[in-house]
Design an enzyme around this catalytic site. Sequence first.
Site, mmCIF file in Angstrom:
data_model
loop_
_atom_site.group_PDB
_atom_site.id
_atom_site.type_symbol
_atom_site.label_atom_id
_atom_site.label_comp_id
_atom_site.label_asym_id
_atom_site.label_seq_id
_atom_site.Cartn_x
_atom_site.Cartn_y
_atom_site.Cartn_z
ATOM 1 N N GLY A 118 0.770 -1.233 0.000
ATOM 2 C CA GLY A 118 0.000 0.000 0.000
ATOM 3 C C GLY A 118 0.800 1.282 0.000
ATOM 4 O O GLY A 118 0.228 2.367 -0.117
ATOM 5 N N GLU A 176 4.152 -6.771 1.857
ATOM 6 C CA GLU A 176 3.678 -7.093 0.503
ATOM 7 C C GLU A 176 3.680 -5.876 -0.425
ATOM 8 O O GLU A 176 2.636 -5.490 -0.925
ATOM 9 C CB GLU A 176 2.241 -7.618 0.563
ATOM 10 C CG GLU A 176 2.040 -8.902 1.316
ATOM 11 C CD GLU A 176 0.564 -9.268 1.432
ATOM 12 O OE1 GLU A 176 0.265 -10.463 1.532
ATOM 13 O OE2 GLU A 176 -0.296 -8.366 1.434
ATOM 14 N N PRO A 177 4.827 -5.288 -0.660
ATOM 15 C CA PRO A 177 4.849 -4.093 -1.512
ATOM 16 C C PRO A 177 4.652 -4.446 -2.983
ATOM 17 O O PRO A 177 5.174 -5.450 -3.462
ATOM 18 C CB PRO A 177 6.261 -3.548 -1.295
ATOM 19 C CG PRO A 177 7.075 -4.774 -1.018
ATOM 20 C CD PRO A 177 6.175 -5.701 -0.239
ATOM 21 N N GLY A 178 3.876 -3.644 -3.691
ATOM 22 C CA GLY A 178 3.738 -3.815 -5.129
ATOM 23 C C GLY A 178 4.173 -2.536 -5.824
ATOM 24 O O GLY A 178 5.275 -2.415 -6.360
ATOM 25 N N ARG A 179 3.293 -1.544 -5.737
ATOM 26 C CA ARG A 179 3.543 -0.253 -6.380
ATOM 27 C C ARG A 179 4.881 0.366 -5.959
ATOM 28 O O ARG A 179 5.590 0.941 -6.782
ATOM 29 C CB ARG A 179 2.405 0.703 -6.007
ATOM 30 C CG ARG A 179 2.364 1.996 -6.798
ATOM 31 C CD ARG A 179 1.313 2.947 -6.200
ATOM 32 N NE ARG A 179 0.024 2.330 -6.039
ATOM 33 C CZ ARG A 179 -0.931 2.299 -6.972
ATOM 34 N NH1 ARG A 179 -0.720 2.883 -8.137
ATOM 35 N NH2 ARG A 179 -2.086 1.707 -6.740
ATOM 36 N N TYR A 203 -9.185 5.307 -12.475
ATOM 37 C CA TYR A 203 -9.102 6.037 -11.197
ATOM 38 C C TYR A 203 -8.910 7.537 -11.394
ATOM 39 O O TYR A 203 -8.607 8.240 -10.423
ATOM 40 C CB TYR A 203 -7.893 5.576 -10.374
ATOM 41 C CG TYR A 203 -7.657 4.112 -10.222
ATOM 42 C CD1 TYR A 203 -8.616 3.271 -9.674
ATOM 43 C CD2 TYR A 203 -6.418 3.560 -10.575
ATOM 44 C CE1 TYR A 203 -8.344 1.920 -9.488
ATOM 45 C CE2 TYR A 203 -6.149 2.215 -10.396
ATOM 46 C CZ TYR A 203 -7.118 1.401 -9.855
ATOM 47 O OH TYR A 203 -6.847 0.078 -9.670
ATOM 48 N N CYS A 218 -12.526 3.556 -28.666
ATOM 49 C CA CYS A 218 -13.830 4.207 -28.835
ATOM 50 C C CYS A 218 -14.549 4.384 -27.500
ATOM 51 O O CYS A 218 -15.545 3.718 -27.218
ATOM 52 C CB CYS A 218 -14.691 3.378 -29.784
ATOM 53 S SG CYS A 218 -13.825 3.046 -31.307
ATOM 54 N N GLU A 219 -14.000 5.244 -26.664
ATOM 55 C CA GLU A 219 -14.575 5.593 -25.360
ATOM 56 C C GLU A 219 -14.106 7.011 -25.064
ATOM 57 O O GLU A 219 -12.920 7.296 -25.195
ATOM 58 C CB GLU A 219 -14.005 4.707 -24.237
ATOM 59 C CG GLU A 219 -14.243 3.242 -24.342
ATOM 60 C CD GLU A 219 -15.591 2.787 -23.809
ATOM 61 O OE1 GLU A 219 -16.236 3.580 -23.081
ATOM 62 O OE2 GLU A 219 -15.985 1.669 -24.135
ATOM 63 N N TYR A 239 0.711 -1.701 -12.177
ATOM 64 C CA TYR A 239 -0.686 -1.645 -12.619
ATOM 65 C C TYR A 239 -0.783 -1.010 -14.011
ATOM 66 O O TYR A 239 -1.728 -0.305 -14.325
ATOM 67 C CB TYR A 239 -1.553 -0.920 -11.581
ATOM 68 C CG TYR A 239 -1.400 -1.516 -10.202
ATOM 69 C CD1 TYR A 239 -1.965 -2.750 -9.929
ATOM 70 C CD2 TYR A 239 -0.649 -0.894 -9.212
ATOM 71 C CE1 TYR A 239 -1.791 -3.347 -8.688
ATOM 72 C CE2 TYR A 239 -0.461 -1.484 -7.959
ATOM 73 C CZ TYR A 239 -1.048 -2.716 -7.713
ATOM 74 O OH TYR A 239 -0.871 -3.301 -6.489
HETATM 75 C C1 LIG Z 1 -2.560 -5.361 -4.239
HETATM 76 C C2 LIG Z 1 -2.116 -5.922 -2.959
HETATM 77 C C3 LIG Z 1 -0.871 -5.565 -2.425
HETATM 78 C C4 LIG Z 1 0.040 -4.561 -3.060
HETATM 79 O O1 LIG Z 1 -0.446 -3.258 -2.986
HETATM 80 P P1 LIG Z 1 0.459 -2.024 -3.401
HETATM 81 O O2 LIG Z 1 -0.374 -0.857 -3.131
HETATM 82 O O3 LIG Z 1 0.790 -2.184 -4.833
HETATM 83 O O4 LIG Z 1 1.686 -2.069 -2.533
HETATM 84 C C5 LIG Z 1 -0.479 -6.176 -1.255
HETATM 85 N N1 LIG Z 1 -1.271 -7.082 -0.627
HETATM 86 C C6 LIG Z 1 -2.462 -7.444 -1.116
HETATM 87 C C7 LIG Z 1 -3.268 -8.451 -0.386
HETATM 88 C C8 LIG Z 1 -2.933 -6.877 -2.288
HETATM 89 O O5 LIG Z 1 -4.133 -7.222 -2.756
#
Ligand SMILES: *Cc1c(COP(=O)(O)O)cnc(C)c1O
Length: 417
Positions: free
Chosen positions: A239, A273-276, A316, A346-347, A375
């Site tokens: 997050g 759990e980092p993604g972004r 978003y 076409c949107e 993403y």
């Molecule tokens: C999407 C997600 C993440 C990653 O979120 P980011 O905002 O990209 O860090 C971590 N844990 C869970 C369960 C998710 O669904």
Amino acid sequence: MRDFGYKADELFCESVSVRKLAERYSTPLYVYSRKTFLEHYGKLQAAFRSVKPLICYSVKANSNLSVLKTLVRAGAGLDIVSGGELFKALRAGVPSRKIVYASVGKRADEIEYAMRGNILLFNVESLSELEAINMIAGRMRRRQAVAIRVNPDVKAKTHRYITTGHRQDKFGIDIDRARDIFLNRAEYTNLDICGIHMHIGSQILDARPFVRAVEKVTNLVQRMKSRGVGIRWLNVGGGLGIIYSGESPQTAQGYAKAILPFLKKLNVRIILEPGRFIAGNAGILVTKVLYIKETPGKNFAIVDAAMSDLLRPSLYEAYHEIVPVSSRSYGRSKRIRRYDIVGPVCESGDFLGRDRRFIGLKEGDLLAVMSAGAYGYSMSSNYNSRPRPAEVMVTGRRARLIRRRETYKDLIRSELS
Ligand SMILES: *Cc1c(COP(=O)(O)O)cnc(C)c1O
């Protein structure tokens, strides 16, 4: 985006000219910096060094196998949300004991697949799911470790589509019910209910909601301990927000400083759990201006990338910086104009940026949509029967094609007629 910058008038990714990549691989094109992925992973690792967390990169942010392999080789585990992501995670060579699996809607076949794959933990999001996993574990004659995903009921200031830790969101189990599950854990004879998971949303800029949520789950861990329930894993989710344009998110250090005091009180292993945070600023989307269309209402730069390639602006109203790949292309015209940067789909919701100022923008110019590493491709589609773009990974002076551009044949590959 330190690994993306101008040398003279040209945009580079590490030591590679973005214009040359566009000439070689055509557009639209995703370009990634390997160094950025690793640096951002390293920043979290360093910030949390004192608790030696298991960092499970969130596959859904960018699930290209080369990205996964880069992080897995650096020691990362993976956070998955589907059977498809499990398949990719295993292909990327991650040790199965470094996989955690969240999702409000795990199908029975996905649960079995993950059990056979010996993943570390299921993050369970409802009582019904808990019962389903217990039953399947029984059928498979095993004892399965699970964590309860708690919905800590905090409001995180972010787009309403990406908050996940408020009681009106579909995710997780409220704290009181989670407590009851732990106290009645003996009923689930095939489960080892040994962890707590939370993930309150995405693109969160400020540490306070994290602190409030961590405080709540820490209390739960301690209350459970006093009732004789040992909890071994605490997963604080992802997050962390990043800079798209002028935001000032907490740093990895700041985040760690805010929540470590709570985590250190517990005798549990920590999962992040980092993604972004890892992928967002590791990639750009390169696109070409097809047409300039000036109308009485607006000026449009129509480009060859669309919402089907990068959905975030449409979904978003997310802001991505859009910059020229070669500022020399300004030519003689120094005319400053505002343009909506729009795709061919076409949107009317198909835009990458609105009211952006450019000097002397003209047809044929290349533009870079910044901060598109998370993403981006992972949310792309074939809407309007558009083949998906190619992806390139840059390492220093080298660039490697890590996904070829789709062809028209790819569009009908799975159709039966
Ligand atoms: C999407 C997600 C993440 C990653 O979120 P980011 O905002 O990209 O860090 C971590 N844990 C869970 C369960 C998710 O669904």
